[in-house]
Design an enzyme around this catalytic site. Structure first.
Site, short mmCIF file in Angstrom:
data_model
loop_
_atom_site.label_atom_id
_atom_site.label_comp_id
_atom_site.label_asym_id
_atom_site.label_seq_id
_atom_site.Cartn_x
_atom_site.Cartn_y
_atom_site.Cartn_z
CE LYS A 1 -6.79 -7.03 3.74
NZ LYS A 1 -6.16 -6.47 4.97
CE LYS B 1 0.58 -6.98 9.52
NZ LYS B 1 -0.89 -7.06 9.67
#
Length: 772
Positions: free
Chosen positions: A292, A469
């Site tokens: 990401k 997360k």
């Protein structure tokens, strides 16, 4: 709201004779038969006969609830099976009709839709019934242990495991109902296509917003969503298994400084997150290597997630640099299933990730596990909703001398066996909420569907922008190594359940009303934490047909449906953020550095404390106007009544800071520089006035000298102030601090000083010329 009141107000008519007899059990606790207690309270002692009588009644209540739950669950399963046959029969008639033959009527589909809606409401009511009784049993056990001194909870836990009415999993029913409801809603013509819906793409961009969902609201939220979007099933021919929903990710970082964690937390331009992800159990052969990359808005680019697949047996060799990307994609090139361009992109991505891991020493540090229920139309990724439950973060490192993953890329002592009871507490964090992600791919200017706007504005969800997360797991699992905490950490101690704010929820066709079985009676005072927990549950536990809320706001204003809480002082944020001097944090950092830096920071902290004490004493001594108390707004009055609203300001633990996200664009630097140049310009004007008064007067006098001196001092102070403010803002921008970039007092002080100086000049010049 005490639990007794909550139980009475939440009773569902069908279950009204099967709830736990909470008041009866409380009465048993008060009916002790032993001698008077020696403490002089007048209460009788709890005896073994009393305990036997209470346990027998408790067992009877547990048997009653368990039996009703089992019977109703079987009834729902039978109703789903019957509806499945009816739906298939109608759809088959539709598909097999000949030319000129009439297919099923619209009325048949409407009846099927009503029947499925009724089953959905039954599932919702059963879930609420189970949740309320489970809470009631633990509350009465807690009350028993507190009032009697006998510890019943360990033994009762064993009885609950023997009759686990609360462990019913509704995911299989949700998936079946979703498929049937989609068939009926589309009148036998469901949207077809690739179930992956874009899963073949190496890179994809979405607009994602995240929310927390309390476990009490998870089933209700699933049932609401499935009426609009079907559950996304990747393999419809395979029977549903619980592990099909499992998703596990291994996150990489450098344990020495956690640069990836800090980059993702601060949202710096180009910040990366590298993870290895697989779907299903530990025997899955395919692992996805993902990266990401965060992009700032001012760059004109969007944050992107890119990934490629890799065989599990090759992961260790790839992460160590023994298996090069060219060898990974050699087979793909020979098979020719993907274009050369797509293979080249995957190969470039694999090379970049491998280079980053080897260069920066990234190692597996954290694992996230959750069960995901995804809602999406096949082959249509414009609206995708995922709900992650049983979210768990687990350590994967070997930093403290314990061998967890060893030389392997993941630890092998756990799988998908939630709640991972075999792990020690320091290795695991079980997240208390579910995570809802709403992913939209809408065109420019296009609004999301109205039902989505209603969901995110409802009492079922709590918005937590940019929740991660990886960030949460790393911050919780490495408390001694992580100094910056995400902004949502203080919210973990606050129950996110809210009262119903507008008419939204599961509806039962043509049924309304609720029934309570007991009159209101005064509830005895529970312990503080028990009262708080019961009050936080609030509304939302009632019958599905009672979808009308007591409190409503206009549905046209979606943003206005969120609860507006007042603050004592709007100038101060709710968090102790970076712009404020944190003595504990600064001292901890300075102590690690040592030397003269530590003594300088220590001296500064003592001086700051002394100045703060003197200022507080001065404010206490000097009279000052008091704020007028305003009446409570109508909205807050409707929400909280006359109850006192408590305001809590959170601060980080000693040695840590809560990082508040701040978006810094290049124009912010230029704005600070323009403001500084503006101050310089006005300072030069004031200096020019002083020079003119001093050097170009017709008859220099002491008065002219002193007036020129005042303007000169004002110009110097303005220059010094502007330089200090510019340095403060520039440093805050560079460090991405949530500082106050507005100037509250500077311009006002400059104007007042100019007015006073000009006035004095006028007065003294008038006296000099003998006009007065």
């Amino acid at each position: 709201m005490k639990f007794g009141e909550q139980l009475r107000s939440s009773i569902i008519r069908e279950y009204q004779w099967y709830y736990i007899d909470y008041n009866g059990l409380k009465a048993e606790l008060k009916a002790a038969t032993g001698p008077l207690a020696a403490d002089g309270s007048g209460h009788k002692q709890w005896t073994e006969d009393d305990e036997t009588r209470f346990v027998a009644k408790l067992e009877a209540e547990l048997e009653k609830v368990h039996t009703k739950q089992q019977v109703k669950a079987m009834e729902i399963s039978r109703r789903i099976a019957v509806s499945e046959r009816e739906v298939k029969e109608v759809v088959n008639r539709l598909n097999e009709r000949g030319p000129g033959e009439e297919g099923p009527s619209e009325e048949e589909f409407m009846l099927l839709e009503e029947d499925l809606s009724d089953i959905i409401a039954d599932v919702h009511d059963l879930a609420k019934f189970v949740q309320l009784n489970y809470t009631g049993f633990y509350k009465i056990i807690k009350k028993h242990d507190k009032m009697t001194g006998w510890h019943l909870r360990p033994a009762f836990d064993t009885r609950l495991k023997a009759k686990p009415f609360y462990k019913e999993n509704y995911d299989a029913s949700v998936i079946k109902l979703s498929k049937l409801y989609d068939l009926v809603r589309t009148r036998g013509n469901p949207v077809k296509g690739d179930s992956a819906a874009g899963g073949s793409q190496a890179s994809f961009i979405r607009q994602t917003t995240k929310y927390w969902v309390h476990p009490d609201n998870v089933t209700e939220l699933k049932l609401i969503i499935l009426k609009h979007l079907p559950v996304l099933v990747f393999n419809a021919s395979k029977e549903f298994e619980q592990q099909d929903q499992a998703i596990t990710s291994i996150y990489y970082d450098n344990p020495d400084g956690f640069p990836l964690y800090e980059g993702r937390l601060k949202k710096t331009e180009g910040a990366e997150a590298i993870r290895l992800r697989w779907y299903g159990g530990m025997k899955t052969e395919t692992v996805f290597v993902e990266r990401k990359t965060h992009r700032e808005d001012w760059t004109g680019e969007k944050s992107v997630k890119a990934r490629f697949s890799l065989k599990e047996k090759n992961v260790n060799a790839y992460m160590r640099g023994e298996l090069l990307p060219a060898a990974i994609f050699e087979k793909a090139r020979k098979e020719g299933k993907k274009s050369e361009k797509a293979i080249a992109e995957d190969e470039r991505l694999a090379a970049e990730i491998q280079y980053s891991v080897l260069k920066h020493g990234y190692k597996p540090v954290c694992r996230s596990f959750y069960n995901r229920t995804a809602f999406q139309l096949p082959a249509d990724a414009r609206v995708r909703i995922s709900l992650d439950t049983e979210l768990t973060m687990i350590r994967e490192d070997n930093l403290d001398g314990r061998i967890r993953s060893g030389d392997n890329w993941r630890r092998m002592d756990i799988g998908v066996d939630y709640p991972f009871s075999q792990l020690p507490p320091e290795d695991i964090v079980r997240f208390p909420y579910a995570v809802l992600e709403v992913k939209l791919q809408t065109q420019v200017g296009q609004e999301p569907p109205e039902w989505i706007r209603q969901v995110i504005a409802s009492h079922l969800v709590e918005a937590v922008p940019k929740f991660s997360k990886f960030i949460h797991g790393t911050a919780c699992l490495f408390p001694t190594r992580i100094k910056l905490l995400p902004y949502w950490m203080p919210q973990m101690d606050v129950d996110i359940r809210k009262p119903v704010t507008h008419d939204f929820g599961i509806r039962r066709p043509d049924i309304s009303g609720t029934t309570t079985t007991s009159d209101d009676e005064e509830e005895e005072l529970d312990s503080d934490d028990e009262e708080a927990e019961a009050a936080r549950r609030g509304a939302g536990n009632g019958e599905s047909s009672r979808h009308g809320a007591r409190l409503r706001v206009p549905a046209s204003d979606t943003e206005g449906q969120t609860v507006e809480l007042p603050t004592a002082n709007e100038d101060y944020p709710i968090y102790d953020s970076d712009e404020e001097y944190d003595e504990n944090y600064e001292l901890e950092e300075a102590r690690r550095v040592g030397g003269w830096h530590y003594y300088r920071v220590l001296l500064a902290s003592k001086a700051s404390a002394a100045a703060s004490g003197a200022w507080n004493a001065l404010k206490y001594v000097v009279p000052r106007p008091r704020a007028t108390e305003m009446p409570r707004a109508a909205r807050l009055q409707s929400l909280f009544g006359d109850q006192r609203i408590q305001h809590k300001r959170f601060s980080a633990p000693p040695g840590k800071k809560i990082y508040v996200p701040v978006r810094v664009e290049p124009k912010v630097y230029f704005a600070a520089e323009r403001t500084f140049l503006g101050w310089l310009e006005y300072s030069i004007y004031i200096g020019t006035i002083a020079t003119t008064l001093l050097n170009f007067g017709d008859h220099p006098t002491p008065t002219a000298f002193w007036i020129a001196g005042i303007f000169t001092l004002l110009a110097i102070c303005s220059l010094l102030y502007s330089v200090g403010i510019y340095f403060y803002r520039s440093r805050s921008i560079r460090n991405r601090k949530a500082a106050r970039y507005y100037d509250r007092w500077g311009p006002s002080a400059l104007c007042v000083a100019l007015f006073v100086a000009a006035g004095l000049n006028f007065v003294y010049e008038g006296r000099e010329r003998k006009y007065w």
